[in-house]
Scaffold this motif. Structure first.
Motif, PDB file in Angstrom:
ATOM      1  N   ILE A 146      -9.102  -1.305 -28.320  1.00 46.85           N
ATOM      2  CA  ILE A 146     -10.482  -1.652 -27.983  1.00 46.85           C
ATOM      3  C   ILE A 146     -11.361  -1.644 -29.235  1.00 46.85           C
ATOM      4  N   ILE A 180     -13.813  -3.751 -10.260  1.00 53.38           N
ATOM      5  CA  ILE A 180     -13.059  -3.847 -11.517  1.00 53.38           C
ATOM      6  C   ILE A 180     -11.796  -4.682 -11.331  1.00 53.38           C
ATOM      7  N   ILE A 190     -15.866  -7.065 -20.899  1.00 50.63           N
ATOM      8  CA  ILE A 190     -15.581  -5.713 -20.401  1.00 50.63           C
ATOM      9  C   ILE A 190     -16.849  -4.860 -20.348  1.00 50.63           C
ATOM     10  N   THR A 191     -17.927  -5.334 -20.977  1.00 51.61           N
ATOM     11  CA  THR A 191     -19.132  -4.507 -20.997  1.00 51.61           C
ATOM     12  C   THR A 191     -19.661  -4.161 -19.599  1.00 51.61           C
ATOM     13  N   THR A 213     -18.153  -3.973 -16.610  1.00 48.68           N
ATOM     14  CA  THR A 213     -17.295  -3.043 -15.882  1.00 48.68           C
ATOM     15  C   THR A 213     -17.267  -1.681 -16.559  1.00 48.68           C
ATOM     16  N   LEU A 214     -17.273  -1.711 -17.887  1.00 49.23           N
ATOM     17  CA  LEU A 214     -17.274  -0.440 -18.617  1.00 49.23           C
ATOM     18  C   LEU A 214     -18.542   0.357 -18.309  1.00 49.23           C
ATOM     19  N   LEU A 273     -18.502   3.927 -16.469  1.00 49.58           N
ATOM     20  CA  LEU A 273     -19.054   5.128 -17.108  1.00 49.58           C
ATOM     21  C   LEU A 273     -20.126   5.751 -16.236  1.00 49.58           C
ATOM     22  N   GLN A 321     -18.355   7.366 -13.175  1.00 48.86           N
ATOM     23  CA  GLN A 321     -17.092   8.031 -13.467  1.00 48.86           C
ATOM     24  C   GLN A 321     -16.790   9.157 -12.478  1.00 48.86           C
TER      25      GLN A 321
END
Lengths: 366, 285
Positions: B27, B214, B260-261, B263-264, B268, B271
């Motif tokens: 990554i 996701i 990916i931003t 979903t990331l 986060l 979480q």
């Protein structure tokens, strides 16, 4: 006010029978205490009446109206669950208010309703707390307040004191008596504690394995238990049950226990018809007599505040419990004593199936 | 924390670093690549020192890719938009269908109930390619190929089982007595479902929804076969960077970072729910 009628109600689960043809009529305003070991079907019975489960067979009627197709929210029932079942995402206030909001009461009525019942149960200070911030006793009171809030005609209380500590249980037992008579609702009160049942029930229904073994007033259940099981459940310390063959001589019917003659109600021999018997003697019905040549020796003495429980043994090893008020002088271990029981206090049971043998001498009202 | 010797602390640090490098390296490397030109990326030996450029991002956002061979139109922003639409609507539909179904499976025993639940789960075992060919033919007949509706429908294969099984575990975990208490208090079953069952399982539903999002976002094969350029999500759209004049590594890296931003960020943010939801679903499932 509402009466409840259960007519041969059965409930089968996939692998077991929880209720087996149970019938009961509860009069309007009456309190029936249901007692029995866990798994006897007490909770299932309440759930069927509340309508959250359906009977496999038989019918349930409230005020004469069959409940088969009536949803739980339309039965006018207040129920307190054994595990409290509070709504964790609502404050105590909202928990208690839920039966009132369901009846579309105005916010003002809701507030007044909740506050009056909260005051009655002494939880008015924790109304803004969530259930997780309440102590067990407060949770129990909140659950009870919720059941009472809408003044339902029928109250189903599922062992409400089971999860609270001994001190609170004692206090609440006293409060319940007042509370239930104030509410005037038809009440089914499930418990495993015979004292609660005796204190609160107009009648007591003793359950085991999905059936009622005995239904009667507290006096009947205590003095004329239907079986050894019932006799064992009521009374602390538990009843002495001794194998003996009833016999009679010139001075009346008797049973020889530990080599000693104990008087039986007259007619006992005739009623026993030669069957093997168990003689039941409640510890509190036995009396000591000073007698240096007595057949029983004191083994152990246990003072329990208001009473003294004494274990005595006969020459052949027969052990009996005797419970006397604590103002009587305690016996000393090793002391020789004689025991006496009033003939009418001795109970006779068939040894094979444990049912009580009626000797025809009515204890109650005599 | 327990008392530890210096050696243990150092060892722990080294091991954690190793694990982090192992998992984070790709990554981080992609992040670095996204700020480099193709020439910088492809030089040998690779170097960590470079002059960062925003050229890749500019090309993606403006949609014009200029290479030595000429100018190429790319529709990356359209792809990103497609991904968002497909994932959001798929998850929304799967929640609407899956949450009541999960409740039914958790609370009621009915004929073939377990079989139906397991069949739904088995959609997750089957390789997608197995169903894609017949699906393509049917979709062409029905006029559903290359439509959002068709794709959202197919995405239910991904989202629905996931939501159903995770949320079912949550419902099974909730004492039915709480619902019974609300019913006997005088509320109908629908009100009870809305006011009691849903709020109490909300963390589980949120976790299941996130996971489904996701999975839907990362899906590649369904969209590759069933959608043409203007309905493609980013996963498929990234193929456009394999051009006649070479592979545009810089843009691919930038595209990955951009895709990916969301979903990331979601992961986060949620979480805690995610871990709770997953472990619960796993234990109860």
């Amino acid at each position: 006010m509402a009466s409840i009628e259960l007519d041969r109600v059965s409930k089968r689960f996939r692998t077991s029978v929880a209720l087996d043809e149970v019938s009961l009529r509860v009069a309007s305003g009456e309190t029936v205490a249901i007692i029995g070991p866990s798994g006897a079907g007490k909770t299932v019975l309440l759930r069927l009446i509340a309508g959250v489960e359906d009977p496999s067979r038989g019918s349930i009627a409230i005020d004469g109206a069959d409940m088969a197709d009536v949803a739980p929210e339309r039965r006018g029932i207040g129920m307190a669950f054994q595990n409290f079942a509070l709504f964790p995402h609502m404050t105590a206030f909202d928990n208690i208010a839920s039966p009132l909001t369901a009846r579309e009461a105005s916010p003002d009525e809701v507030r007044r309703g909740v506050e009056s019942v909260a005051k009655l149960l002494k939880i008015e200070r924790v109304l803004d707390h969530y259930p997780r911030a309440l102590s067990n006793g407060q949770k129990q009171r909140t659950a009870l307040a919720r059941a009472l809030a809408a003044s339902p005609a029928i109250l189903l209380l599922d062992d409400p004191l089971r999860n609270v500590d001994a001190k609170l249980r004692f206090e609440m037992r006293l409060e319940f008596e007042r509370l239930l008579s104030e509410q005037g609702a038809t009440t089914l009160y499930v418990t495993q504690d015979y004292r609660e049942a005796m204190a609160l029930g107009d009648r007591i229904a003793v359950m085991d394995e999905g059936r009622f073994i005995q239904v009667g007033t507290p006096e009947t259940v205590y003095f004329e238990p239907a079986s050894t099981d019932v006799a064992r459940q009521f009374g602390d310390p538990t009843i002495n049950l001794m194998a003996a063959a009833p016999d009679s001589d010139a001075s009346g019917d008797f049973a020889a226990i530990g080599g000693v003659r104990f008087g039986l109600p007259s007619g006992a021999v005739a009623a026993a018809k030669g069957r093997d018997c168990l003689v039941g003697m409640r510890p509190e019905a036995l009396n000591f007599e000073d007698d240096a040549s007595g057949a029983f020796a004191v083994e152990a003495v246990t003072p329990l505040n208001e009473k003294i429980v004494t274990l005595v043994a006969g020459s052949d090893g027969t052990e009996l419990l005797v419970s006397r008020p604590s103002h009587e002088a305690p016996r000393r271990p090793g002391e020789k004593v004689s025991l006496r029981i009033a003939a009418r206090d001795a109970l006779l049971f068939a040894r094979d199936d444990g049912t009580r043998i009626d000797v025809g001498a009515a204890r109650i009202g005599s | 924390m327990q008392h530890q010797s210096t050696f243990e602390r150092v060892l722990r640090g080294v091991l954690i670093a190793l694990v982090l490098v192992f998992f984070m390296f790709p990554i981080v490397w992609i992040l670095l690549m996204s700020f480099q030109t193709n020439e910088q990326i492809l030089r040998i030996p690779p170097s960590l020192l470079f002059e960062p450029t925003l050229e890749n991002y500019r090309a993606l956002i403006t949609g014009r890719l200029e290479t030595h061979a000429g100018t190429l139109d790319i529709r990356f922003m359209q792809n990103l938009w497609n991904s968002l639409i497909l994932s959001v609507f798929s998850v929304a539909l799967a929640l609407v269908l899956g949450v009541p179904a999960a409740y039914a499976f958790a609370r009621f025993r009915f004929r073939l109930g377990e079989d139906i639940a397991f069949t739904l789960l088995s959609f997750r075992f089957a390789p997608p390619l197995l169903v894609l060919l017949p699906l393509t033919l049917y979709f062409q007949d029905l006029g559903l190929s290359d439509t959002y509706v068709g794709l959202v429908w197919v995405y239910q294969l991904i989202c629905l089982p996931l939501i159903l099984w995770i949320v079912r575990g949550y419902f099974e975990d909730m004492s039915p007595d709480i619902e019974h208490a609300y019913r006997t208090a005088g509320h109908g079953w629908l009100t009870t479902f809305r006011r009691i069952s849903i709020p109490l399982t909300a963390p589980g539903i949120a976790a299941a929804g996130l996971l489904a999002f996701i999975f839907a976002w990362n899906n590649f094969i369904f969209a590759l076969v069933l959608a043409s350029a203007d309905k493609q999500p980013v996963t498929v759209g990234a193929l456009a960077f394999v051009t006649a004049s070479g592979i545009q590594y810089g843009q691919i890296a930038a595209a990955i970072v951009l895709s990916i931003t969301p979903t990331l960020a979601l992961a986060l943010y949620a979480q805690r729910y995610l871990v709770e939801g997953l472990s619960l679903g796993a234990v109860k499932g």
